[in-house]
Design an enzyme around this catalytic site. Structure first.
Site, PDB file in Angstrom:
ATOM      1  N   ALA A 130       0.850  -1.199   0.000  1.00 48.29           N
ATOM      2  CA  ALA A 130       0.000   0.000   0.000  1.00 48.29           C
ATOM      3  C   ALA A 130       0.884   1.247   0.000  1.00 48.29           C
ATOM      4  CB  ALA A 130      -0.913  -0.007   1.216  1.00 48.29           C
ATOM      5  N   ARG A 132       0.997   3.800   1.712  1.00 48.53           N
ATOM      6  CA  ARG A 132       1.416   4.329   3.017  1.00 48.53           C
ATOM      7  C   ARG A 132       2.681   3.635   3.521  1.00 48.53           C
ATOM      8  NH1 ARG A 132      -3.177   1.334   3.722  1.00 48.53           N
ATOM      9  NH2 ARG A 132      -3.075  -0.492   5.098  1.00 48.53           N
ATOM     10  N   TYR A 133       3.041   2.501   2.869  1.00 46.78           N
ATOM     11  CA  TYR A 133       4.229   1.766   3.299  1.00 46.78           C
ATOM     12  C   TYR A 133       5.446   2.013   2.403  1.00 46.78           C
ATOM     13  CZ  TYR A 133       0.830  -0.867   6.048  1.00 46.78           C
ATOM     14  OH  TYR A 133      -0.158  -1.223   6.922  1.00 46.78           O
ATOM     15  N   THR A 134       5.225   2.406   1.158  1.00 43.88           N
ATOM     16  CA  THR A 134       6.338   2.549   0.221  1.00 43.88           C
ATOM     17  C   THR A 134       6.782   4.008   0.125  1.00 43.88           C
ATOM     18  OG1 THR A 134       4.848   2.853  -1.665  1.00 43.88           O
ATOM     19  CG2 THR A 134       5.537   0.594  -1.145  1.00 43.88           C
TER      20      THR A 134
END
Length: 761
Positions: A130, A132-134
């Site tokens: 997602a 928000r993680y990368t």
């Protein structure tokens, strides 16, 4: 009392005589409207621009990264923020994260514009985490798209809300569309699928074209050679046709190698360009389906062992499978070999155009010349302004005391500007500066007046005048621009060579080389032996070399996986199963195998059916033997099965081998060599009677249709028939009938029209 009055509404009148009515053909109008819509979608969403090689959403992402100063040396930030910026500033229609992921893919682009941190998609098919993680930033190649962005260099447009401007094209400094291509772009009525090329070869060709725009297509092909995919692999096709027309037809093949550590294993290390990113989501599941359906004989399983070192798809083979033929089968039956049909459609302005290699280079060179012209026009404007400022500064020493005096006696900068422009009087001689010069002087501090270096300013002016001279030359002289472009592209070329981008990834092969890996089903046949015992147990093993046959074995047949086991039952049904689908055990296995009913359960065999004949498809296809039927009600039939409905192009699990009438059924189904028809007799028993005739007396038929001749019919008894075929050249042929030994050769030979005779015991 207030009296209410009602006002009657009057209808609006239209003067139709003033209306202009245009008659239009509905079909033509629809066609025009659809075309306009298609071009709008193509230009605003789907089709890349020939100049920078980008689709609009890809351009917005690079612009948003540039807005956030995220070049290749910056610390990456969360992708979610950039996605939000793209939606908020440039493209509110949808999220841009998948497009962002696309721009990071080194298996899609030879020079990917973005560099991702975290779990992004991979060539084997892992999906990105997602947003928000990368994290994301430009790659070193993405910098080349945006580092020169300025309104002086490229045109700008207003965004959807008219709150912010953005460049309509990026001033990329290399032929991006030629190097990166376009994997897929679909609009309304338009498609674009442009082949990528080796960066060094593309730069060499670009430089050659800049030097000589009259270069021939053959000369260009000698340099560019052909498409070069980031997925490596092999490519066969007519590159000249593609470069000459913008449309091509190629065969793109992956690479399979033998596992150096395990004997019965292959490794897929390279895939076709269009298959990149689909291995675990599409390719591996499909191969497993084919394995389960026994459509990939010799292959047991497929597993993904890919990691950061690259693609590693393991194909596990059955013992004894030939590696080269297994590779050929994977190319033929799976997407490891694909057709690749590029179509060089890109935008020229807002119009989708099919480019050729040379017309693309022409458009690219035109764009680069325009960038150089705009660049030097911008420099010219800056230098002209600076020279004017210097001229202003050079006048200050002559009026320094007057300037300081009026500045000290003025209450505001605005008033000082008006005095310097001569619009207001003062107690010193009048000034005659223009507004820009007056603003410059009014903005200076006293210490700056004292630090003016007249000699240095005079030299700077001379240097700027030389720059202006050259700027004008670059603007108006194409030869100078051409040499500048050559120098810049050669600098980029040297950088790419230093980065090791000169080695081609995709091997171009000929038709003959491609044919060497062609699959032939015969090549994948695995030898095996099928045995059936008298109790109906079927056992399949590797090929048995011994000639010893156990006493309880009624069938032992040496064949291979291309064959099929077939049985004919008393109900007239023939069931068959591919030999490749039979459960194979070791030759040392001591089990009896599976019952024929278990083997053919999925084919539909019923428990009340009695197997009369075990045979094989290879036997049914022979032209030198005939199949003989005898039914309970006395019908007799013989025919050659090859060429009949027993042999279908696609093997069917159940075939009607004989269609009996009423409650009749078969009591005998047996092969007889055609050469032995004249020396073979039939003996049919009913109670204590027998009828023996010569097989040749039964007329040969050409198909399975029909019940045959009513040869052994009798009204005296309804008892089931028992039939035997035997060689009449032998002295005796003993069978056991009703607990007594009967010599068939001693029974009376009769004609087909004669009745049954008592059995001679």
């Amino acid at each position: 009392m207030v009296r209410k009055t009602h006002h009657k509404k009057t209808k609006e009148s239209y003067d139709l005589s003033k209306e202009i009515i245009v008659k239009q053909d509905v079909i033509q109008a629809d066609r025009n409207d659809f075309l306009n819509y298609a071009v709008t979608v193509a230009s605003s969403r789907a089709i890349p621009d020939a100049r920078d090689g980008l689709k609009p959403i890809q351009r917005f992402i690079l612009i948003a990264l540039n807005d956030a100063h995220l070049n290749s040396k910056a610390t990456p930030i969360k992708s979610q923020k950039i996605e939000g910026n793209v939606m908020g500033d440039y493209s509110p229609h949808t999220g841009s994260y998948l497009s962002m992921d696309y721009l990071t893919q080194d298996y899609t682009f030879n020079l990917p514009p973005l560099k991702g941190k975290g779990n992004w998609s991979t060539i084997e098919g892992s999906v990105p985490a997602a947003p928000r993680y990368t994290e994301i930033r430009n790659s070193i190649y993405g910098d080349d798209f945006v580092e020169r962005i300025t309104p002086d260099l490229v045109p700008y447009n207003w965004n959807y809300s008219n709150e912010k401007q953005y460049p309509s094209v990026l001033p990329v400094s290399f032929p991006a569309l030629l190097i990166n291509g376009v994997k897929s772009a679909i609009a309304v009525g338009f498609t674009s699928n442009i082949a990528p090329h080796n960066p060094v070869d593309a730069l060499k060709l670009t430089i050659a074209y800049i030097k000589n725009p009259e270069i021939t297509l053959d000369e260009a092909i000698d340099i560019i050679k052909g498409p070069d995919f980031p997925t490596y692999g092999k490519l066969q096709g007519d590159v000249k046709e593609y470069y000459a027309t913008g449309h091509g037809h190629f065969i793109n093949q992956g690479t399979i190698i033998d596992d150096p550590d395990e004997k019965d294993k292959l490794i897929i290390t390279e895939v076709p360009f269009q298959l990149g990113g689909q291995m675990i989501t599409s390719y591996i599941p499909k191969v497993r389906e084919l394995i389960a359906a026994n459509k990939l004989p010799g292959i047991k399983d497929i597993e993904d062992y890919s990691d950061t070192d690259g693609l590693n798809i393991s194909v596990i083979l059955q013992k004894g499978t030939n590696h080269e033929t297994a590779k050929s089968m994977l190319f033929a039956k799976t997407n490891l070999q694909q057709t690749y049909n590029p179509q060089w459609t890109a935008l020229d302005g807002k119009t989708p155009v099919t480019f050729t290699l040379l017309s693309y280079l022409e458009k690219y060179l035109e764009f680069q010349h325009k960038l150089v012209i705009n660049e030097f026009k911008s420099e010219l404007r800056k230098d002209t302004k600076r020279i004017k400022d210097i001229d202003t500064l050079l006048t200050i020493p002559k009026r320094l005391n007057d300037i300081i005096h009026v500045a000290q006696n003025t209450n505001s900068k605005a008033t000082l500007v008006q005095i310097l422009m001569g619009n207001e009087t003062s107690d010193v001689p009048a000034f005659d500066y223009d507004e820009a010069s007056a603003e410059l002087i009014a903005s200076m501090r006293v210490y700056q007046f004292n630090s003016l270096n007249i000699t240095k300013l005079t030299q700077e002016k001379k240097d700027l005048e030389v720059k202006q001279l050259w700027a004008n030359k670059y603007i108006h002289e194409a030869d100078l621009r051409t040499q500048l472009l050559i120098d810049r592209h050669e600098k980029t070329l040297a950088k790419y060579i230093k980065q090791g981008l000169d080695e081609r990834k995709t091997q171009l092969i000929s038709k003959e080389e491609l044919a060497e890996t062609a699959y032939t089903p015969k090549a994948m046949e695995i030898p095996l032996t099928i045995t059936i015992n008298k109790y109906g147990y079927v056992k399949t093993t590797d090929r048995i070399k011994s000639s010893d046959v156990p006493d309880d074995i009624v069938v032992r047949y040496n064949t291979d996986t291309s064959d099929a086991l077939a049985v004919i039952t008393n109900k007239g049904n023939m069931y068959q199963i591919s030999a490749a689908n039979l459960h194979r055990v070791s030759t040392r296995d001591k089990s009896r195998g599976e019952t024929i009913y278990a083997v053919l359960n999925k084919q539909g065999i019923q428990p009340d059916e009695m197997v009369l004949l075990y045979t094989f498809r290879s036997e049914l296809e022979r032209d030198d033997q005939q199949l003989v039927y005898i039914t309970q009600h006395g019908h007799a039939k013989r025919f050659i099965p090859n060429g009949t409905t027993l042999i279908t192009k696609t093997m069917r699990s159940k075939v009607q081998a004989y269609k009996p009438k009423d409650d009749d059924e078969l009591v005998l189904a047996q092969f007889v060599p055609t050469a032995a028809i004249s020396t073979t007799d039939i003996a049919v028993f009913k109670d204590r009677f027998i009828k023996r005739i010569t097989l040749a007396d039964i007329p040969e038929q050409s198909s399975t249709a029909g019940t045959g001749a009513k040869t052994f019919f009798t009204k005296k008894t309804d008892a089931p028939s028992v039939a035997y075929l035997f060689d009449n050249t032998k002295d005796e042929f003993i069978i056991n009938y009703q607990a007594q030994d009967v010599d068939l050769t001693s029974q009376p030979l009769v004609k087909t029209t004669q009745a049954y005779k008592p059995i001679r015991l």
